[in-house]
Design a protein around this motif. Structure first.
Motif, PDB file in Angstrom:
ATOM      1  N   GLY A  36       0.790  -1.224   0.000  1.00 37.18           N
ATOM      2  CA  GLY A  36       0.000   0.000   0.000  1.00 37.18           C
ATOM      3  C   GLY A  36       0.817   1.265   0.000  1.00 37.18           C
ATOM      4  N   GLY A  37       1.974   1.236  -0.670  1.00 39.23           N
ATOM      5  CA  GLY A  37       2.736   2.462  -0.881  1.00 39.23           C
ATOM      6  C   GLY A  37       2.384   3.069  -2.227  1.00 39.23           C
ATOM      7  N   ALA A  38       3.214   3.992  -2.687  1.00 41.36           N
ATOM      8  CA  ALA A  38       2.931   4.690  -3.940  1.00 41.36           C
ATOM      9  C   ALA A  38       2.765   3.726  -5.104  1.00 41.36           C
ATOM     10  N   THR A  39       3.673   2.753  -5.223  1.00 41.53           N
ATOM     11  CA  THR A  39       3.640   1.850  -6.370  1.00 41.53           C
ATOM     12  C   THR A  39       2.431   0.934  -6.327  1.00 41.53           C
ATOM     13  N   GLY A  40       2.153   0.355  -5.156  1.00 41.23           N
ATOM     14  CA  GLY A  40       1.011  -0.542  -5.049  1.00 41.23           C
ATOM     15  C   GLY A  40      -0.312   0.170  -5.249  1.00 41.23           C
ATOM     16  N   LEU A  41      -0.462   1.325  -4.619  1.00 38.69           N
ATOM     17  CA  LEU A  41      -1.703   2.086  -4.766  1.00 38.69           C
ATOM     18  C   LEU A  41      -1.890   2.540  -6.210  1.00 38.69           C
ATOM     19  N   GLY A  42      -0.817   3.015  -6.834  1.00 36.22           N
ATOM     20  CA  GLY A  42      -0.912   3.424  -8.222  1.00 36.22           C
ATOM     21  C   GLY A  42      -1.275   2.271  -9.136  1.00 36.22           C
ATOM     22  N   THR A  43      -0.697   1.100  -8.889  1.00 36.38           N
ATOM     23  CA  THR A  43      -0.982  -0.073  -9.715  1.00 36.38           C
ATOM     24  C   THR A  43      -2.424  -0.526  -9.542  1.00 36.38           C
ATOM     25  N   ALA A  44      -2.905  -0.532  -8.294  1.00 37.77           N
ATOM     26  CA  ALA A  44      -4.297  -0.915  -8.059  1.00 37.77           C
ATOM     27  C   ALA A  44      -5.254   0.079  -8.704  1.00 37.77           C
ATOM     28  N   LEU A  45      -4.932   1.361  -8.660  1.00 38.40           N
ATOM     29  CA  LEU A  45      -5.791   2.366  -9.295  1.00 38.40           C
ATOM     30  C   LEU A  45      -5.804   2.181 -10.809  1.00 38.40           C
ATOM     31  N   VAL A 236      -1.293 -11.686  -9.719  1.00 39.65           N
ATOM     32  CA  VAL A 236      -0.842 -11.266  -8.400  1.00 39.65           C
ATOM     33  C   VAL A 236       0.394 -10.394  -8.585  1.00 39.65           C
ATOM     34  N   ILE A 237       0.341  -9.184  -8.034  1.00 38.65           N
ATOM     35  CA  ILE A 237       1.403  -8.196  -8.226  1.00 38.65           C
ATOM     36  C   ILE A 237       2.058  -7.874  -6.887  1.00 38.65           C
ATOM     37  N   ASN A 238       3.363  -7.983  -6.859  1.00 36.88           N
ATOM     38  CA  ASN A 238       4.175  -7.694  -5.687  1.00 36.88           C
ATOM     39  C   ASN A 238       4.722  -6.280  -5.825  1.00 36.88           C
ATOM     40  N   ALA A 239       4.184  -5.355  -5.027  1.00 40.56           N
ATOM     41  CA  ALA A 239       4.580  -3.938  -5.096  1.00 40.56           C
ATOM     42  C   ALA A 239       4.931  -3.449  -3.702  1.00 40.56           C
ATOM     43  N   THR A 240       5.806  -4.161  -3.018  1.00 39.61           N
ATOM     44  CA  THR A 240       6.080  -3.900  -1.607  1.00 39.61           C
ATOM     45  C   THR A 240       7.381  -3.133  -1.372  1.00 39.61           C
ATOM     46  N   HIS A 369      12.477   2.229 -12.645  1.00 41.01           N
ATOM     47  CA  HIS A 369      11.818   1.050 -12.088  1.00 41.01           C
ATOM     48  C   HIS A 369      12.130  -0.192 -12.914  1.00 41.01           C
ATOM     49  N   ALA A 370      11.884  -1.330 -12.301  1.00 42.22           N
ATOM     50  CA  ALA A 370      12.094  -2.609 -12.968  1.00 42.22           C
ATOM     51  C   ALA A 370      10.897  -3.507 -12.701  1.00 42.22           C
ATOM     52  N   ILE A 371      10.491  -4.256 -13.723  1.00 39.74           N
ATOM     53  CA  ILE A 371       9.377  -5.202 -13.618  1.00 39.74           C
ATOM     54  C   ILE A 371       9.910  -6.584 -13.963  1.00 39.74           C
ATOM     55  N   ASP A 395       2.900   0.738 -16.733  1.00 37.42           N
ATOM     56  CA  ASP A 395       3.817  -0.261 -17.290  1.00 37.42           C
ATOM     57  C   ASP A 395       3.563  -1.637 -16.701  1.00 37.42           C
ATOM     58  N   THR A 396       3.237  -1.691 -15.413  1.00 39.51           N
ATOM     59  CA  THR A 396       3.021  -2.970 -14.744  1.00 39.51           C
ATOM     60  C   THR A 396       1.786  -3.680 -15.296  1.00 39.51           C
ATOM     61  N   ILE A 397       0.690  -2.960 -15.399  1.00 39.19           N
ATOM     62  CA  ILE A 397      -0.535  -3.585 -15.912  1.00 39.19           C
ATOM     63  C   ILE A 397      -0.381  -3.926 -17.396  1.00 39.19           C
ATOM     64  N   ASP A 398       0.286  -3.068 -18.165  1.00 35.92           N
ATOM     65  CA  ASP A 398       0.556  -3.397 -19.566  1.00 35.92           C
ATOM     66  C   ASP A 398       1.391  -4.675 -19.670  1.00 35.92           C
ATOM     67  N   HIS A 399       2.352  -4.836 -18.754  1.00 36.93           N
ATOM     68  CA  HIS A 399       3.185  -6.040 -18.726  1.00 36.93           C
ATOM     69  C   HIS A 399       2.324  -7.272 -18.474  1.00 36.93           C
ATOM     70  N   ALA A 400       1.392  -7.165 -17.543  1.00 33.89           N
ATOM     71  CA  ALA A 400       0.494  -8.291 -17.263  1.00 33.89           C
ATOM     72  C   ALA A 400      -0.351  -8.643 -18.481  1.00 33.89           C
ATOM     73  N   ILE A 401      -0.793  -7.629 -19.209  1.00 36.63           N
ATOM     74  CA  ILE A 401      -1.593  -7.861 -20.417  1.00 36.63           C
ATOM     75  C   ILE A 401      -0.756  -8.574 -21.480  1.00 36.63           C
ATOM     76  N   ARG A 402       0.490  -8.087 -21.676  1.00 33.92           N
ATOM     77  CA  ARG A 402       1.353  -8.680 -22.707  1.00 33.92           C
ATOM     78  C   ARG A 402       1.644 -10.148 -22.425  1.00 33.92           C
ATOM     79  N   HIS A 403       1.661 -10.525 -21.149  1.00 32.63           N
ATOM     80  CA  HIS A 403       1.964 -11.909 -20.784  1.00 32.63           C
ATOM     81  C   HIS A 403       0.708 -12.751 -20.590  1.00 32.63           C
TER      82      HIS A 403
END
Length: 552
Positions: A36-45, A236-240, A369-371, A395-403
């Motif tokens: 629930g930091g910047a990266t996780g909240l942004g990814t969930a949004l 499942v996304i690890n954004a910790t 950043h790195a994914i 970028d993270t959600i796009d990565h999930a879509i591509r895979h």
């Protein structure tokens, strides 16, 4: 000029029981985000705004870690420009402009004075910052300009006429963004829920569910009740943040480390050391780092350091050498040098730098950043910085879509206004401010001189998922980060109101006060007695709620 807040529908209270029921009842989520930091909240949004059924879980509190202990800057990164990282600077400047629009109550322009001690330095800094302006394009911030020595001191009262390289010859004034980091995290959480997502703090991941070699869910524990829950998802996304390797090892105990943590320390001193509305940037310290001296929350914020660490404490303690470095460097540039006795609060955060060569200093490690995706499909995102959180999420959600983890859907966050964002600038509550003022206790102050009221605490409990006294004093308002002694003095009243809201008894209050006292010792000045109240006389109480109002 402050914008007029017009009447809007009342914000919807957040019912923790209802959020837990969402986990209990949903058989499958599209996306589960851990962190629930910047990266996780942004990814969930990003995920929920695309229409994916989204769950975010945070083990402690939103922005409890690094994301609540930033330098309070939304910036392109002048030092990245000096390093030649043009791509990161260009991306950051674009994201800066989007944030100034999408969260205008939490992000505002801030002028920076870069002092120079030779005419050659003035020309050098001036040329570099004109390039910075050009890369920003036609955004909403003013362009940079050259200052004479007298203009530099007028723009930054408190700047010494003589610095470490001799007499002040002039400087450059340029603009970047400043923000309230933890309040922006709360706005992201509220926006996720506004859009139909589920976001919960005090919800720790105990294990990953792996079936047929694929990560397909998480085993959870509500740390308040001890209830065990299970959630299944396609992705499942690890954004910790700095803790991503611990989550990766739940799947693969032999996973090699991905993060090289770096500690950044900030010191807060009274406003009198830098009483103007502009910040000062020291572009090159003795060891090649930079130092910021910023107006923030009615105080002056000094920092930051960049020190490698191998351990990952939840509450890092500022090191003695780091404190000395910040104070001694600031003393070289300020007319009145701050001392340890002037510190009202100090705190450290751990940056999740993407691991590079073992001998590389942390200041040279990339802030990009790195994914990575594990063989079992666990998606990990780390690195980056607050300014680029939205792009990292995209970028993270796009990565999930591509895979093939998610069906293709376009990103919608570039022009998505965050919860509370008014048409113009306002205080940190934005369009929620009138509804806060309508709560019981809006005129009942909990601090000497006003600022934090009973209504603020009730609002934090009802609408912002504050579950502890520290949640209120550190992240719903910023008193602990501004003046640790004042936070400790306000804690009993906050605890009583929060206990009333959350239906807790006297034992809970006692435990909360003990926990807050221990935390205040970390943030407080060790040379002063933390039991004493605010002795700075520097508008602490008035500033703790209005830290998001424009400083310039």
């Amino acid at each position: 000029m402050r914008a007029v807040l017009t009447a809007t529908p009342p914000p919807r209270p957040i019912d923790r029981t209802a959020l837990l029921d969402e986990i209990r009842q949903h058989k499958r989520w599209d996306v589960i985000v851990i962190g629930g930091g910047a990266t996780g909240l942004g990814t969930a949004l990003d995920a929920v705004s695309r229409g994916y059924r989204t769950l975010l879980v945070e083990a402690h509190d939103f922005a409890k870690g690094t994301s609540g202990k930033a330098t309070k800057l939304i910036h392109g990164g002048v030092r990245y420009l000096a390093q030649g990282n043009i791509g990161l600077v260009r991306e950051s400047l674009r994201e800066r402009e989007l944030l100034l629009h999408n969260a205008s109550h939490l992000v505002w322009p801030l002028g920076f004075v870069v002092p120079s001690y030779s005419h050659l330095d003035t020309a050098f800094y001036g040329a570099g910052l004109k390039l910075y302006d050009a890369m920003a394009g036609r955004d909403s911030l003013p362009g940079s300009r050259i200052l004479s020595a007298s203009e530099a001191q007028s723009a930054a009262p408190g700047l010494a006429a003589r610095g470490p390289q001799g007499t002040l010859r002039g400087g450059v004034l340029y603009y970047d963004g400043q923000f309230d980091d933890a309040r922006l995290a709360i706005a992201l959480m509220r926006t996720i829920i506004d859009l139909g997502g589920t976001a919960l703090n005090a919800m720790v991941v105990r294990a990953l569910t792996v079936r047929n070699g694929l990560v397909c869910g998480v085993a959870l524990e509500d740390t308040e009740s001890g209830e065990r829950l299970h959630a299944v998802a396609d992705c499942v996304i690890n954004a910790t943040g700095v803790w991503v390797d611990a989550i990766r090892r739940l799947e693969d105990p032999a996973a090699l480390p991905m993060v090289a943590p770096s500690q950044g320390v900030h010191l807060v001193v009274p406003r009198r050391f830098l009483p103007g509305s502009h910040a000062v940037l020291v572009p090159r310290t003795n060891d090649g780092r930079i130092l910021f001296m910023l107006p923030w929350g009615g105080h002056t914020l000094l920092g930051t350091t960049d020190t490698a660490r191998s351990d990952l404490p939840l509450e890092p303690v500022p090191g003695e050498a780091e404190i000395d470095f910040i104070l001694s460097t600031a003393a070289r540039y300020l007319a009145a040098p701050p001392t340890r006795d002037d510190i009202t609060s100090m705190w450290a955060g751990l940056r999740p730098l993407v691991r590079a060569g073992a001998d590389m200093p942390t200041r040279a490690v990339s802030r990009e950043h790195a994914i990575r995706m594990s063989p079992g499909g666990l998606l990990t995102i780390t690195g980056g910085k607050w300014t680029t959180y939205r792009r990292m999420a995209e970028d993270t959600i796009d990565h999930a879509i591509r895979h093939g983890l998610l069906p293709p859907r376009p990103c919608r966050t570039a022009h998505l206004r965050l919860h509370g964002a008014p048409e113009g600038a306002g205080n940190v509550y934005g369009t929620d401010a009138p509804h806060l003022l309508a709560l019981p206790g809006a005129d009942v102050s909990l601090t000497a001189g006003g600022g934090l009221t009973e209504a603020h605490v009730r609002f934090a409990a009802r609408y912002e998922q504050a579950r502890s006294v520290e949640d209120v004093l550190a992240r719903r308002c910023r008193l602990l980060l501004l003046d640790a002694a004042s936070a400790r003095a306000a804690a009993p009243a906050v605890a009583r109101i929060l206990a009333d809201e959350l239906e807790h008894g006297p034992e809970w209050i006692t435990g909360q006060l003990a926990t807050l006292a221990a935390t205040a010792q970390i943030y407080g000045n060790p040379s002063q007695n933390c039991l004493q109240g605010d002795a700075t006389g520097d508008n602490t109480a008035d500033a703790i709620i209005s830290a998001g109002e424009h400083n310039g």
